[in-house]
Motif scaffolding. Structure first.
Motif, PDB file in Angstrom:
ATOM      1  N   LYS A  93     -19.216 -96.250 -14.981  1.00  0.00           N
ATOM      2  CA  LYS A  93     -18.973 -95.274 -16.051  1.00  0.00           C
ATOM      3  C   LYS A  93     -19.784 -95.624 -17.294  1.00  0.00           C
ATOM      4  CE  LYS A  93     -14.434 -95.537 -15.991  1.00  0.00           C
ATOM      5  NZ  LYS A  93     -13.013 -95.251 -16.337  1.00  0.00           N
ATOM      6  N   ALA A 118     -10.751 -85.248  -4.452  1.00  0.00           N
ATOM      7  CA  ALA A 118     -10.597 -86.422  -5.314  1.00  0.00           C
ATOM      8  C   ALA A 118     -10.283 -87.661  -4.511  1.00  0.00           C
ATOM      9  CB  ALA A 118      -9.497 -86.163  -6.345  1.00  0.00           C
ATOM     10  N   ARG A 138     -11.794 -82.815 -16.955  1.00  0.00           N
ATOM     11  CA  ARG A 138     -12.000 -84.243 -16.698  1.00  0.00           C
ATOM     12  C   ARG A 138     -11.220 -84.700 -15.464  1.00  0.00           C
ATOM     13  NH1 ARG A 138     -14.955 -87.039 -20.026  1.00  0.00           N
ATOM     14  NH2 ARG A 138     -15.643 -86.030 -21.948  1.00  0.00           N
ATOM     15  N   TYR A 139     -11.691 -85.774 -14.874  1.00  0.00           N
ATOM     16  CA  TYR A 139     -11.032 -86.378 -13.718  1.00  0.00           C
ATOM     17  C   TYR A 139     -11.206 -87.899 -13.813  1.00  0.00           C
ATOM     18  CZ  TYR A 139     -15.941 -85.833 -12.325  1.00  0.00           C
ATOM     19  OH  TYR A 139     -17.304 -85.832 -12.303  1.00  0.00           O
ATOM     20  N   ASP A 140     -10.350 -88.605 -13.088  1.00  0.00           N
ATOM     21  CA  ASP A 140     -10.430 -90.062 -13.060  1.00  0.00           C
ATOM     22  C   ASP A 140     -11.453 -90.512 -12.026  1.00  0.00           C
ATOM     23  OD1 ASP A 140      -8.434 -90.387 -14.987  1.00  0.00           O
ATOM     24  OD2 ASP A 140      -6.846 -90.313 -13.474  1.00  0.00           O
ATOM     25  N   ILE A 141     -12.034 -91.674 -12.268  1.00  0.00           N
ATOM     26  CA  ILE A 141     -12.955 -92.283 -11.307  1.00  0.00           C
ATOM     27  C   ILE A 141     -12.314 -93.565 -10.793  1.00  0.00           C
ATOM     28  CG2 ILE A 141     -15.210 -93.371 -11.001  1.00  0.00           C
ATOM     29  CD1 ILE A 141     -16.237 -91.415 -13.160  1.00  0.00           C
ATOM     30  N   SER A 142     -12.003 -93.573  -9.504  1.00  0.00           N
ATOM     31  CA  SER A 142     -11.384 -94.734  -8.879  1.00  0.00           C
ATOM     32  C   SER A 142     -12.427 -95.430  -8.020  1.00  0.00           C
ATOM     33  CB  SER A 142     -10.192 -94.283  -8.024  1.00  0.00           C
ATOM     34  OG  SER A 142      -9.621 -95.378  -7.350  1.00  0.00           O
ATOM     35  N   ALA A 151     -15.801 -99.256 -11.172  1.00  0.00           N
ATOM     36  CA  ALA A 151     -15.659 -98.090 -12.043  1.00  0.00           C
ATOM     37  C   ALA A 151     -16.110 -98.334 -13.468  1.00  0.00           C
ATOM     38  CB  ALA A 151     -14.202 -97.602 -12.021  1.00  0.00           C
ATOM     39  N   GLU A 152     -15.672 -99.415 -14.082  1.00  0.00           N
ATOM     40  CA  GLU A 152     -15.985 -99.626 -15.494  1.00  0.00           C
ATOM     41  C   GLU A 152     -17.480 -99.767 -15.722  1.00  0.00           C
ATOM     42  OE1 GLU A 152     -13.758 -99.098 -17.836  1.00  0.00           O
ATOM     43  OE2 GLU A 152     -12.486 -98.643 -16.109  1.00  0.00           O
ATOM     44  N   GLY A 173     -17.624 -88.289 -15.312  1.00  0.00           N
ATOM     45  CA  GLY A 173     -16.190 -88.155 -15.517  1.00  0.00           C
ATOM     46  C   GLY A 173     -15.690 -86.763 -15.832  1.00  0.00           C
ATOM     47  N   TYR A 174     -16.539 -85.740 -15.752  1.00  0.00           N
ATOM     48  CA  TYR A 174     -16.070 -84.375 -16.002  1.00  0.00           C
ATOM     49  C   TYR A 174     -16.853 -83.383 -15.141  1.00  0.00           C
ATOM     50  CZ  TYR A 174     -20.156 -84.204 -19.112  1.00  0.00           C
ATOM     51  OH  TYR A 174     -21.433 -84.265 -19.631  1.00  0.00           O
TER      52      TYR A 174
END
Length: 498
Positions: A440, A377, A428-432, A436-437, A421-422
């Motif tokens: 996604k 990650a 699920r996991y975060d996207i840094s 990103a916005e 995102g999964y």
């Protein structure tokens, strides 16, 4: 058993009792050096890498190359912790055979900006300081990514142009210090970047000169003519310090270290050998002094960074948490081995002394190190900035050569699929990521359709050039890889490309 908190503090006075944990040249006692290097951006990486090389170089051939480390973020706690220990700290080298603890003595002083402004500039004006070394990350350069000049809209740069005698930014500090040296008719120091930035010496030179030119063109001309900015390539995995390091050091030394540093056994330092004012004998302790760092930069970028990102994105989808866990999977290891051997290595043009196969095998061994637990990650962060240099440049080289790039295409497809995102199992996991916005939203708009996902993301010009996005071979290979991931999941897709 004693806890770290109950033990005496590690200081220079403890060194005589720790002879088995300090470096020794085998023929001479350690002599405390005066300060010859100022290091901007002191952190774990510097203390496990350049500081260690420098101590070994002084043990090998002498010289006054003690280090003054500077934290640029006002980290008084770090300064105080290290100074209470008189600059000494321990490096915990973690390998498959266990942990090795070494106490390092090259750090003689630690300053914290802006609190120690006067002390820093007094040090930088001292003719004994002949090298200013940096590990400040690319962000610390305050660089305009499009022009390469200093970013005039950066808040720290705006401040420094109005307050040139109280600088906050890296270019502001360097220019102010070099102005002191010029005005005092003193020889300038060499500025040595050790950040992961292509052609880092040349890049820093352009930033510094463009900053100086904003208010003193004559100074900019003097810097351009008189100051050396060698380029470097550095490599060593240095994770964040955890409670485990404190416990390991306490058990090994019988002393409490407030600032231990963990790292892997492997290390590499390639340096452009251009030091008008002299340098430590880094060449005698494993550093490679060369005329041109570029081939080594490219090898690291494509072989190490490219496969690291590949492992990260496919692992995030396939459910591997760490790099060692991922590379222990036979199919994943085979993929990475073949990717380096058949697709990446042929794009490199290395000196005859550099064995690409040995480098590949060393990377695979590093990935398999079970002691580091390098999180996928963490490596997956900031993909929009990493994908172009790490993967797309290699793909472009393969296209130009008319050669296939199936595994490289799977790596890019892995990143695109990661943006949903999964993982394949639904977790699920975060996207840094700086984008990103937007990324996604584009991934979500595809509604699981591989072609729609490809078309949406290939339109992001911050990542993909219009030329590459329209390239038929790239589009065909990428769509095939995306479909493979969609239909089979990451683990099966990896196994299919053996």
């Amino acid at each position: 058993m004693s806890t770290p908190a109950s033990l005496p503090r590690l200081t220079r006075h403890a060194l005589s009792a720790l002879s088995q944990h300090v470096l020794s040249p085998g023929h001479a006692a350690w002599r405390e050096p005066s300060i010859g290097i100022v290091h901007l951006g002191i952190g774990n990486f510097h203390r496990a890498h350049q500081a260690l090389y420098t101590e070994e170089a002084m043990l090998a051939e002498g010289g006054d190359w003690g280090i003054c480390g500077v934290t640029l973020q006002g980290d008084v706690a770090k300064r105080n912790a290290l100074m209470e220990q008189e600059g000494v700290y321990s490096v915990v080298e973690r390998g498959p055979e266990g942990a090795k603890v070494t106490v390092v003595r090259a750090l003689r002083e630690v300053l914290a900006m802006p609190h120690d402004h006067d002390a820093l500039f007094a040090r930088l004006a001292d003719p004994s300081v002949r090298i200013v070394l940096l590990t400040v990350t690319e962000k610390g350069y305050c660089r305009n990514a499009k022009t390469g000049d200093v970013a005039l809209d950066n808040p720290a740069v705006v401040h420094d142009l109005s307050h040139p005698h109280a600088p906050r930014s890296v270019p502001g500090i360097l220019v102010a210090a070099l102005r002191q040296r010029r005005d005092a008719a003193r020889e300038p120091f060499t500025v040595l970047s050790c950040d992961n930035l292509a052609h880092n010496g040349a890049a820093l030179r352009q930033v510094v000169c463009s900053f100086a030119r904003e208010f003193d063109p004559a100074l900019a001309d003097w810097i351009a003519a008189e100051v050396a900015f060698p380029s470097t390539m550095v490599d060593r995995i240095v994770p964040a310090t955890t409670d485990s390091e404190h416990a390991t050091v306490a058990a090994a030394l019988g002393y409490r270290d407030a600032a231990p540093v963990p790292c892997e056994p492997f290390r590499q330092w390639v340096i452009e050998d251009r030091f008008p004012a002299g340098r430590p004998a880094w060449h005698a302790v494993g550093a490679q002094l060369v005329d041109d760092v570029t081939p080594f930069e490219l090898a690291k970028l494509r072989m190490l960074n490219g496969t690291h990102s590949t492992l990260a994105y496919l692992s995030m989808l396939g459910g591997f948490a760490t790099i060692d866990e991922a590379i222990a999977d036979p199919a994943m290891r085979n993929l990475i081995h073949a990717m380096m051997t058949e697709e990446i290595a042929p794009t490199l043009n290395m000196p005859a002394s550099f064995d690409v196969a040995d480098y590949r095998d060393a990377l695979l061994a590093r990935y398999a190190n079970p002691a580091l637990k390098h999180r996928c990650a963490q490596i997956a962060m900031d993909g929009s900035q990493k994908i172009p240099p790490r993967l797309l440049g290699t793909i472009a080289a393969r296209i130009d050569a008319g050669q296939p790039f199936t595994r490289l295409a799977l790596a890019v497809a892995g990143w695109m699929t990661f943006l949903r995102g999964y993982a394949d199992d639904g977790s699920r996991y975060d996207i840094s990521d700086p984008l990103a916005e937007n990324l996604k939203a584009l991934a979500a708009s595809a509604n699981g359709d591989p072609r729609a996902l490809m078309d949406a993301l290939l339109g992001v010009r911050e990542i993909f050039t219009a030329e590459l996005a329209a390239q038929p071979a790239f589009r065909a290979a990428l769509l095939h890889a995306l479909q493979l991931l969609q239909d089979n999941g990451a683990r099966a897709a990896v196994a299919a490309l053996q």
